[in-house]
Every structure is written in structure tokens, then in C-alpha cells.
Design a protein around this motif. Structure first.
Motif, mmCIF file in Angstrom:
data_model
loop_
_atom_site.group_PDB
_atom_site.id
_atom_site.type_symbol
_atom_site.label_atom_id
_atom_site.label_comp_id
_atom_site.label_asym_id
_atom_site.label_seq_id
_atom_site.Cartn_x
_atom_site.Cartn_y
_atom_site.Cartn_z
ATOM 1 N N HIS A 1 0.833 -1.058 -0.036
ATOM 2 C CA HIS A 1 0.107 -0.033 -0.037
ATOM 3 C C HIS A 1 0.826 1.196 0.100
ATOM 4 C CE1 HIS A 1 -3.957 -2.034 0.247
ATOM 5 N NE2 HIS A 1 -3.441 -2.800 1.162
ATOM 6 N N MET A 2 2.059 1.306 0.637
ATOM 7 C CA MET A 2 2.757 2.443 0.808
ATOM 8 C C MET A 2 3.600 2.732 -0.510
ATOM 9 S SD MET A 2 5.087 1.709 3.976
ATOM 10 C CE MET A 2 4.308 1.545 5.757
ATOM 11 N N PHE A 3 3.865 1.806 -1.113
ATOM 12 C CA PHE A 3 4.901 1.873 -2.509
ATOM 13 C C PHE A 3 4.042 1.866 -3.744
ATOM 14 C CE2 PHE A 3 8.194 1.160 0.707
ATOM 15 C CZ PHE A 3 9.083 2.031 0.318
ATOM 16 N N VAL A 4 2.890 0.940 -3.744
ATOM 17 C CA VAL A 4 2.326 0.801 -4.895
ATOM 18 C C VAL A 4 0.954 1.744 -5.014
ATOM 19 C CG1 VAL A 4 0.793 -0.726 -6.407
ATOM 20 C CG2 VAL A 4 2.741 -1.509 -5.152
ATOM 21 N N ASN A 5 0.348 1.880 -3.943
ATOM 22 C CA ASN A 5 -1.012 2.680 -3.845
ATOM 23 C C ASN A 5 -0.732 4.151 -3.047
ATOM 24 O OD1 ASN A 5 -2.275 0.687 -4.915
ATOM 25 N ND2 ASN A 5 -2.590 -0.269 -2.922
ATOM 26 N N ARG A 6 0.659 4.211 -2.694
ATOM 27 C CA ARG A 6 0.892 5.690 -2.251
ATOM 28 C C ARG A 6 0.058 5.850 -0.994
ATOM 29 N NH1 ARG A 6 4.796 4.971 -4.766
ATOM 30 N NH2 ARG A 6 6.001 6.502 -6.028
ATOM 31 N N ILE A 7 -0.211 5.138 -0.217
ATOM 32 C CA ILE A 7 -0.967 5.066 1.077
ATOM 33 C C ILE A 7 0.025 5.122 2.332
ATOM 34 C CG2 ILE A 7 -2.666 4.074 2.521
ATOM 35 C CD1 ILE A 7 -3.949 3.048 0.047
ATOM 36 N N ALA A 8 -0.303 6.277 3.105
ATOM 37 C CA ALA A 8 0.102 6.265 4.535
ATOM 38 C C ALA A 8 -0.771 5.602 5.633
ATOM 39 C CB ALA A 8 0.492 7.817 4.935
ATOM 40 N N LEU A 9 -0.173 4.793 6.141
ATOM 41 C CA LEU A 9 -1.146 3.922 7.183
ATOM 42 C C LEU A 9 -0.785 3.991 8.696
ATOM 43 C CD1 LEU A 9 -0.658 0.591 5.065
ATOM 44 C CD2 LEU A 9 -2.926 1.798 5.238
ATOM 45 N N PRO A 10 -1.778 4.160 9.688
ATOM 46 C CA PRO A 10 -1.697 4.537 11.028
ATOM 47 C C PRO A 10 -1.145 3.174 11.594
ATOM 48 C CG PRO A 10 -3.900 4.014 10.654
ATOM 49 C CD PRO A 10 -3.350 3.798 8.997
ATOM 50 N N LEU A 11 0.153 2.802 11.442
ATOM 51 C CA LEU A 11 0.808 1.322 11.985
ATOM 52 C C LEU A 11 1.680 1.620 13.198
ATOM 53 C CD1 LEU A 11 1.583 0.043 8.288
ATOM 54 C CD2 LEU A 11 -0.440 -0.242 9.648
#
Length: 257
Positions: free
Chosen positions: A98-108
Motif C-alpha cells: 500500500h505504501m509503494f504501489v498505492n501511495r498510502i500512509a497507514l496508521p501503523l
């Protein structure tokens, strides 16, 4: 191969902070195995515990005792290591996609996630996020944040509770992270994950601190000339009954069977 222009992204949504269907983004494509690993709400079944509670020895021991029933009489260090292989596969594989393909920052961060374990076996099944994803301008920075905000504290907690060497746990995390970054590079383009690979391959992290994953994945070569990745530290899984070894990836001959 899909180029950067064709990648789905949270940035394509009119409101970047709206609820995002993470499973819908991966769909039935090459990363379909990421579905069901990052949840917006707790599932109807399973044991749900805040990840920060893994630092509580009683909580951690309770989960491991449930998982250990699969391997009666076995080395507890190997049991804990095997359990963390499930944990770190979830913490690295789907988030990295999700970070690298979908450009999403996740609350991890560790205090923003809860862990869902199988009610019978204690195996990690998914994470429940307490906040919504957002758009990510710098995937490598998000991955660095994941290492500092979750991998580092949970490894410290598990090592303290279970008597397992932190370097073994870091190698468990590094093995999955290395694999998924190379999968993304293969499915898309190598340049997409250069910043992520640097978090494995460089001696220091961008914050200037020593990189605990540095040198954990080594490139070896078979007699025929074929290159393959080999761990620096054995995960001990070969000590567990009915669990296959790691093949050539294991640094110990006993673990290659």
C-alpha cells in the motif's frame, strides 16, 4: 508490467482522508494475498488485543501458550520465532504494497493498531487500525516510520518477554520486507522501491541511528551460478515438528531440509 501512471492511489480519491477500501485497491491482482490483513474494524471472531499490550508479559505469554499447543514439548524460542513470522509478514507485506504501489500512509504505530489472533491457535490473522489511511508522498519515509514506531518497540517487547535475541526477530522482519520489496520491483519497476531497499541495505537509517536490519539478508550463489537470498540469523523453525525448513535461505545446514 504496470507503470507508475497506472497504479491505483488514495490520491485519486477526491478526499484523501476518506474511508479507503484497501482490499479493493489490491483486488484480484498479483498482491491479492494482502486482502484481509488491515482492517478498519474488529472482525466478528478472533481474539483482539492492542499491540501495545504485547509488552505485558502475561498477555504475551497467554497468546504464545495458545499457539504452543500446536508444538507440545518444543523449544519455546522456536515457537515464539515462528509466531513472529506470522506477525511480521502482516506488518511488512500488505503495508509495503500500500505504501509503494498505492501511495498510502497507514496508521501503523504500535499504539494505533490492535492485533487479531485466531481464537483457537493464537496465530496472528490481521491488524485493526484505529485511524484512517492518508495519502503518502514519500513511501520510504512511511516505511521508516513503521520500523521506528512499530517494529522496533514490538521487537524489544517480545525479546524481553520471551528471551529471544532481538537480531533473530529483526531478521524475521527483514526477510519478509526484502521479499515484498523485490516482488514490487518485479511487478512494477525497480526504481519504485529504491528508498525501501535502502532501509535494508544501508548501515544507518535516515534518522542517523544504526540499522538493525543491515546485513540480515545476504546474497549467496549456488554452484550453478544462481543467486538467492540467505538469512544471517536462523529463525529456528526447523526445531518444530511438521514445519518445513527454509531451504537455501537458512544459514544453518540443519535448517535447509
Amino acid at each position: 508490467m504496470n507503470g507508475a501512471a497506472s497504479r491505483p492511489s488514495i490520491a485519486d480519491h477526491p478526499v484523501a482522508h476518506q474511508a479507503v477500501d484497501l482490499d479493493g485497491l489490491v483486488g484480484d491482482g498479483p498482491f491479492a494475498y494482502c486482502r484481509g490483513k488491515l482492517l478498519a474494524s474488529p472482525p466478528p471472531a478472533g481474539i483482539v488485543i492492542p499491540c501495545r499490550d504485547l509488552g505485558d508479559r502475561d498477555v504475551f505469554d497467554g497468546i504464545i501458550a495458545r499457539y504452543a499447543q500446536k508444538f507440545p514439548g518444543s523449544d519455546r524460542r522456536a515457537i515464539v520465532s515462528m509466531w513472529t513470522l506470522y506477525y511480521f509478514s502482516m506488518l511488512t507485506i500488505a503495508p509495503t504494497v500500500h505504501m509503494f504501489v498505492n501511495r498510502i500512509a497507514l496508521p501503523l504505530e504500535m499504539d494505533r493498531l490492535s492485533l487479531v489472533c485466531n481464537g483457537e491457535t493464537g496465530e496472528p490473522d490481521a491488524f485493526v487500525m484505529s485511524d484512517r489511511p492518508e495519502a503518502a508522498a514519500d513511501p520510504a519515509a512511511e516505511l521508516h516510520r513503521l520500523m521506528l514506531g512499530h517494529a522496533e518497540p514490538v521487537i524489544a517487547a517480545i525479546a524481553a518477554n520471551a528471551g529471544v535475541a532481538p537480531k533473530l526477530l529483526w531478521n524475521n522482519a527483514a526477510a519478509y520486507l526484502s521479499w515484498i520489496l523485490k516482488e514490487i520491483a518485479h511487478r512494477h519497476e525497480p526504481a519504485l522501491v529504491e528508498g525501501g531497499l535502502a532501509l535494508l541495505d544501508e548501515a544507518a537509517w535516515p534518522c542517523g541511528r544504526r540499522n538493525p536490519m543491515f546485513g540480515m539478508i545476504r546474497i549467496a550463489r549456488q554452484q550453478c551460478g544462481l543467486e538467492f537470498a540467505r538469512r544471517k540469523v536462523c529463525c529456528l523453525r526447523y526445531n518444530l515438528p511438521d514445519v518445513g525448513g527454509c531451504g537455501e535461505a537458512c544459514p544453518l545446514p540443519d535448517g535447509r531440509h
